[in-house]
Write a protein that holds these residues in place. Structure first.
Motif, PDB file in Angstrom:
ATOM      1  N   LYS A  97      10.479  23.255  42.671  1.00  0.00           N
ATOM      2  CA  LYS A  97       9.623  23.179  41.642  1.00  0.00           C
ATOM      3  C   LYS A  97       8.615  24.156  41.463  1.00  0.00           C
ATOM      4  N   ASN A  98       8.218  24.934  42.543  1.00  0.00           N
ATOM      5  CA  ASN A  98       7.500  26.110  42.195  1.00  0.00           C
ATOM      6  C   ASN A  98       8.080  27.111  41.327  1.00  0.00           C
ATOM      7  N   ILE A  99       9.187  27.302  41.778  1.00  0.00           N
ATOM      8  CA  ILE A  99       9.907  28.391  41.047  1.00  0.00           C
ATOM      9  C   ILE A  99      10.134  27.756  39.541  1.00  0.00           C
ATOM     10  N   LEU A 100      10.621  26.901  39.410  1.00  0.00           N
ATOM     11  CA  LEU A 100      10.708  26.202  37.929  1.00  0.00           C
ATOM     12  C   LEU A 100       9.457  26.259  37.105  1.00  0.00           C
ATOM     13  N   GLN A 101       8.234  26.239  37.709  1.00  0.00           N
ATOM     14  CA  GLN A 101       7.075  26.417  36.960  1.00  0.00           C
ATOM     15  C   GLN A 101       6.960  27.765  36.683  1.00  0.00           C
ATOM     16  N   THR A 102       7.490  28.705  37.593  1.00  0.00           N
ATOM     17  CA  THR A 102       7.059  30.291  37.462  1.00  0.00           C
ATOM     18  C   THR A 102       8.046  30.461  36.248  1.00  0.00           C
ATOM     19  N   VAL A 103       9.199  30.097  36.376  1.00  0.00           N
ATOM     20  CA  VAL A 103      10.221  30.341  35.125  1.00  0.00           C
ATOM     21  C   VAL A 103       9.893  29.862  33.772  1.00  0.00           C
ATOM     22  N   ARG A 104       9.244  28.691  33.667  1.00  0.00           N
ATOM     23  CA  ARG A 104       8.878  28.349  32.428  1.00  0.00           C
ATOM     24  C   ARG A 104       7.763  29.103  32.080  1.00  0.00           C
ATOM     25  N   THR A 105       6.814  29.749  32.568  1.00  0.00           N
ATOM     26  CA  THR A 105       5.649  30.272  32.252  1.00  0.00           C
ATOM     27  C   THR A 105       5.539  31.857  32.284  1.00  0.00           C
ATOM     28  N   ASP A 106       6.571  32.560  32.781  1.00  0.00           N
ATOM     29  CA  ASP A 106       6.606  33.946  32.824  1.00  0.00           C
ATOM     30  C   ASP A 106       7.890  34.424  32.288  1.00  0.00           C
ATOM     31  N   ALA A 107       7.803  35.278  31.215  1.00  0.00           N
ATOM     32  CA  ALA A 107       9.135  35.880  30.445  1.00  0.00           C
ATOM     33  C   ALA A 107       9.774  36.667  31.408  1.00  0.00           C
ATOM     34  N   THR A 108       9.504  37.513  32.249  1.00  0.00           N
ATOM     35  CA  THR A 108      10.101  38.156  33.147  1.00  0.00           C
ATOM     36  C   THR A 108      10.943  37.729  34.286  1.00  0.00           C
ATOM     37  N   TRP A 109      10.118  36.683  34.859  1.00  0.00           N
ATOM     38  CA  TRP A 109      11.075  35.651  36.055  1.00  0.00           C
ATOM     39  C   TRP A 109      12.034  34.958  35.079  1.00  0.00           C
ATOM     40  N   ARG A 110      11.703  34.431  33.903  1.00  0.00           N
ATOM     41  CA  ARG A 110      12.648  33.674  33.057  1.00  0.00           C
ATOM     42  C   ARG A 110      13.980  34.334  32.777  1.00  0.00           C
ATOM     43  N   LYS A 111      13.624  35.701  32.299  1.00  0.00           N
ATOM     44  CA  LYS A 111      14.741  36.720  32.254  1.00  0.00           C
ATOM     45  C   LYS A 111      15.866  36.742  33.524  1.00  0.00           C
ATOM     46  N   ILE A 112      15.067  36.990  34.736  1.00  0.00           N
ATOM     47  CA  ILE A 112      16.065  37.206  35.854  1.00  0.00           C
ATOM     48  C   ILE A 112      16.700  35.869  36.113  1.00  0.00           C
ATOM     49  N   HIS A 113      15.921  34.673  36.076  1.00  0.00           N
ATOM     50  CA  HIS A 113      16.685  33.230  36.178  1.00  0.00           C
ATOM     51  C   HIS A 113      17.967  33.105  35.406  1.00  0.00           C
ATOM     52  N   GLU A 114      17.689  33.392  34.243  1.00  0.00           N
ATOM     53  CA  GLU A 114      18.609  33.118  33.048  1.00  0.00           C
ATOM     54  C   GLU A 114      19.946  34.243  33.419  1.00  0.00           C
ATOM     55  N   SER A 115      19.586  35.119  33.976  1.00  0.00           N
ATOM     56  CA  SER A 115      20.605  36.215  34.211  1.00  0.00           C
ATOM     57  C   SER A 115      21.404  35.581  35.253  1.00  0.00           C
ATOM     58  N   ILE A 116      20.857  35.203  36.446  1.00  0.00           N
ATOM     59  CA  ILE A 116      21.699  34.425  37.610  1.00  0.00           C
ATOM     60  C   ILE A 116      22.429  33.350  36.878  1.00  0.00           C
ATOM     61  N   MET A 117      21.906  32.395  36.192  1.00  0.00           N
ATOM     62  CA  MET A 117      22.501  31.339  35.729  1.00  0.00           C
ATOM     63  C   MET A 117      23.740  31.881  34.948  1.00  0.00           C
ATOM     64  N   ALA A 118      23.695  32.800  33.848  1.00  0.00           N
ATOM     65  CA  ALA A 118      24.816  33.282  33.201  1.00  0.00           C
ATOM     66  C   ALA A 118      25.825  33.749  33.980  1.00  0.00           C
ATOM     67  N   GLU A 119      25.496  34.453  35.074  1.00  0.00           N
ATOM     68  CA  GLU A 119      26.430  34.859  36.170  1.00  0.00           C
ATOM     69  C   GLU A 119      27.182  33.741  36.784  1.00  0.00           C
ATOM     70  N   CYS A 120      26.572  32.847  37.167  1.00  0.00           N
ATOM     71  CA  CYS A 120      26.905  31.441  37.865  1.00  0.00           C
ATOM     72  C   CYS A 120      27.944  30.681  36.819  1.00  0.00           C
ATOM     73  N   ASP A 121      27.494  30.906  35.399  1.00  0.00           N
ATOM     74  CA  ASP A 121      28.740  30.165  34.560  1.00  0.00           C
ATOM     75  C   ASP A 121      29.856  30.906  34.439  1.00  0.00           C
ATOM     76  N   ALA A 122      29.684  32.328  34.461  1.00  0.00           N
ATOM     77  CA  ALA A 122      30.747  33.144  34.301  1.00  0.00           C
ATOM     78  C   ALA A 122      31.598  33.136  35.613  1.00  0.00           C
ATOM     79  N   LEU A 123      31.157  32.698  36.919  1.00  0.00           N
ATOM     80  CA  LEU A 123      31.901  32.589  38.208  1.00  0.00           C
ATOM     81  C   LEU A 123      32.700  31.362  38.208  1.00  0.00           C
ATOM     82  N   THR A 124      32.420  30.160  37.337  1.00  0.00           N
ATOM     83  CA  THR A 124      32.984  29.210  37.433  1.00  0.00           C
ATOM     84  C   THR A 124      34.474  29.287  37.052  1.00  0.00           C
ATOM     85  N   GLY A 125      34.830  30.289  36.213  1.00  0.00           N
ATOM     86  CA  GLY A 125      36.078  30.512  35.797  1.00  0.00           C
ATOM     87  C   GLY A 125      36.795  31.631  36.513  1.00  0.00           C
TER      88      GLY A 125
END
Length: 625
Positions: free
Chosen positions: A46-74
């Protein structure tokens, strides 16, 4: 069992007897958290989720990890495919995939990440082994599978848990008990850090099922990892250079961070002399261009270092993250997704606001130890400023080259003086080149990038530097008028010169001076002065040259009473196994020292080119303050 194996086994037994006589930090009464317990406890999302919601730089890192995970599923599953004698590439990709997917599952609860993580682990656990003959492979594979087992534990079917748990035990932990596999326990280099970290993670993951063995391995690691940590004394300079700092130190931090999270203490490891100081080394070893001083076995360029966020939090010094901030803000997120430790940045950096990261105050840093270095610059905020790095030390250090006295130089946004860095190990080993022998005339020193001929240092009588020689940094100053460092190269050139000293300086924050003071024996001696450069070189006079690159210029002038012969040639090797160095030139000069000569050679390096004016040249090295 042959004599060598018997001796190795005896050493391991002696080590274990000595270790068992010491106090165990983790006992049968020690409490363990429930799963997940490695690095990231339940509810901390929950602490990381809060940081991701409120900080653009951390959100950018988080979203890049998630996008890579989506690519890994295939992506196709990993296979047990060796490269030469190594499975390491597969192990690292396995760690990356599982770390990423497990992070995604914990942050979202989306079962597609759980299922893909499970699939990756089952494929890896189906390998015949994890290549224990090269134990780094086992260590990284064990770490990846342990993180997945622990972080995905609540969502995994019992059958999968059993399969994964047995693989961690049989293919990870148990092979580490055999003498032929665990020489790293007595090593003081990156192997110790990486392998102990991998075994720690495996032990933490399956503790409930193998409590006695897990305690044994955890306690063994706590005792053993202090060996490489001794090498950070006294100032934090990492002996193996930038590339292996990113490996050994990062895994050392992974070890300590996991121990702290599981037991609420680091058992004194963080307080070992020099370790926390190594964050200063990592920050200062990066130049104004964003590339690191890549001496020893390091690649060109530089990259995001998640471990720096752990150091900054420990020391409560956000300015340690100035370089990392620049990478996160200026570089595309996709550049970082190949970093297998990227999810750790979300754990260690959680809550740090980019706007709170200011530039460091110090422009000069020097570190002693096995591989002394001096690193200086005119500015942290002007990317056109001057950056100068000096490497001293010895070729006998793990992963070292014959580069004592070498330097790199940046100015006007150009790296004028470079280090060619490492060559891929398998490209040499596959050709039968014996690169791990460190004898004076070992084949290692025939590799073009490893010897002094292709470094920005001196070569005397066309001879190799002495492997057993050591060049200490003897003095230094951070004064803006003469920011400098001096090293004694006498031992490195023993048998060729009676004395040798090199000083490098940024003068008046405007230009660079390299001064060599030598004493020759009673015979004519040939000295070759080299600058390795990616620039175009034009020899303009008997003692001058002009370098040009990217529309910028650098002037070079030699000051000495002796007659010099200016030279310039492509960085080309005669060995078929050597890597090519396109666009790189060795420039400089040769000079004959008369018998018994005692004197100096000073080289002036001026950003913008020589302006036909008088420059202030510092005097004898003994007079440098």
């Amino acid at each position: 069992m042959n004599r060598k194996e018997c001796f190795s086994t005896l050493l391991v037994l002696l080590f274990c007897l000595f270790a068992s006589a010491q106090h165990d930090s983790v006992s049968a009464s020690t409490q363990f958290p429930a799963h997940p317990r490695i690095l990231w406890l339940k509810g901390e999302e929950k602490n990381i989720l809060q940081t991701v919601r409120t900080d653009a730089t951390w959100r950018k890192i988080h979203e890049s990890i998630m996008a890579e995970c989506d690519a890994l599923t295939g992506a196709p599953e990993l296979k047990r495919e060796l490269e030469g004698r190594r499975l390491l590439g597969v192990s690292r990709e396995g760690l990356r995939r599982i770390f990423f997917l497990s992070y995604a599952w914990r942050m979202t609860g989306d079962k597609k990440y759980l299922q893909r993580g499970e699939k990756e682990m089952l494929a890896i656990c189906g390998f015949s082994d994890w290549n224990p003959s090269h134990f780094l492979d086992v260590a990284e594979m064990t770490m990846g599978v342990a993180i997945g087992y622990d972080w995905l534990f609540d969502g995994l079917p019992e059958a999968s848990r059993t399969t994964i748990r047995e693989a961690i035990l049989q293919k990870g932990l148990q092979p580490s008990l055999l003498g032929r596999n665990n020489g790293w326990l007595r090593a003081s280099h990156n192997w110790n850090q990486v392998c102990n970290a991998g075994m720690l993670y495996g032990s933490l993951a399956i503790y409930e099922n193998e409590p006695a063995l897990s305690r044994e391995i955890i306690n063994r690691g706590l005792r053993s990892i202090v060996l490489p940590m001794e090498d950070y004394r006294p100032d934090g300079a990492y002996p193996e250079g930038y590339g292996y700092w990113g490996y050994g130190t990062s895994f050392n931090v992974l070890f300590i961070s996991a121990v702290e999270k599981a037991f609420g203490t680091d058992f004194g490891l963080t307080g070992l002399p020099g370790f926390l100081k190594t964050a200063d080394y990592l920050e200062h070893v990066t130049g104004t261009t964003g590339n690191a001083f890549n001496y020893s076995d390091a690649g060109n360029g530089g990259g995001l270092q998640p471990a720096m966020f752990w150091f900054a939090a420990k020391r409560k010094e956000p300015s340690l993250l100035w370089v990392e901030r620049g990478r996160l803000e200026r570089e595309a997120p996709g550049r970082h997704i190949r970093n297998r430790l990227l999810p750790a940045i979300m754990l260690w950096g959680n809550g740090v606001r980019m706007k709170d990261i200011s530039a460091p105050q110090q422009l000069f840093w020097t570190g002693n130890g096995k591989s002394p270095v001096a690193l200086m610059r005119t500015s942290w905020t002007d990317d056109k400023g001057i950056y100068l790095g000096l490497k001293a030390g010895s070729a006998s250090v793990n992963h070292a080259h014959m580069d004592a006295g070498s330097f790199i130089l940046e100015a006007d946004g150009v790296r004028w003086g470079i280090d060619l860095g490492m060559q891929d190990y398998n490209s040499l080993e596959s050709k039968g080149v014996r690169i791990w022998d460190k004898g004076q005339y070992a084949q290692r020193w025939e590799v073009y990038r490893y010897n002094n001929y292709a470094h920005s240092t001196l070569t005397i009588n066309d001879s190799l530097q002495r492997v057993t020689g050591n060049a200490p940094i003897t003095k230094h100053s951070a004064s803006p008028a003469l920011m400098h460092a001096v090293c004694d190269l006498s031992e490195v050139y023993k048998g060729e010169l009676l004395k040798a000293g090199r000083g490098v300086a940024i003068v008046d924050q405007s230009y660079v001076v390299v001064r060599d003071e030598v004493e020759a024996p009673q015979k004519a001696t040939t000295l070759r002065w080299t600058l390795v450069t990616p620039a175009d070189v034009n020899i303009t006079g008997d003692n001058t040259a002009e370098l040009s690159k990217n529309g910028r210029k650098l002037g070079l002038r030699v000051e000495t009473p002796l007659k010099v012969q200016m030279k310039s040639s492509p960085a080309v090797s005669k060995n078929a196994y050597d890597a090519a160095n396109p666009g790189v030139t060795l420039t400089g000069f040769e000079v004959t020292l008369p018998p018994g000569y005692r004197g100096s050679i000073t080289v002036l390096l001026v950003p913008g080119g020589l302006q036909h004016k008088t420059y202030r040249l510092p005097g004898a090295l003994a007079e440098w303050p």
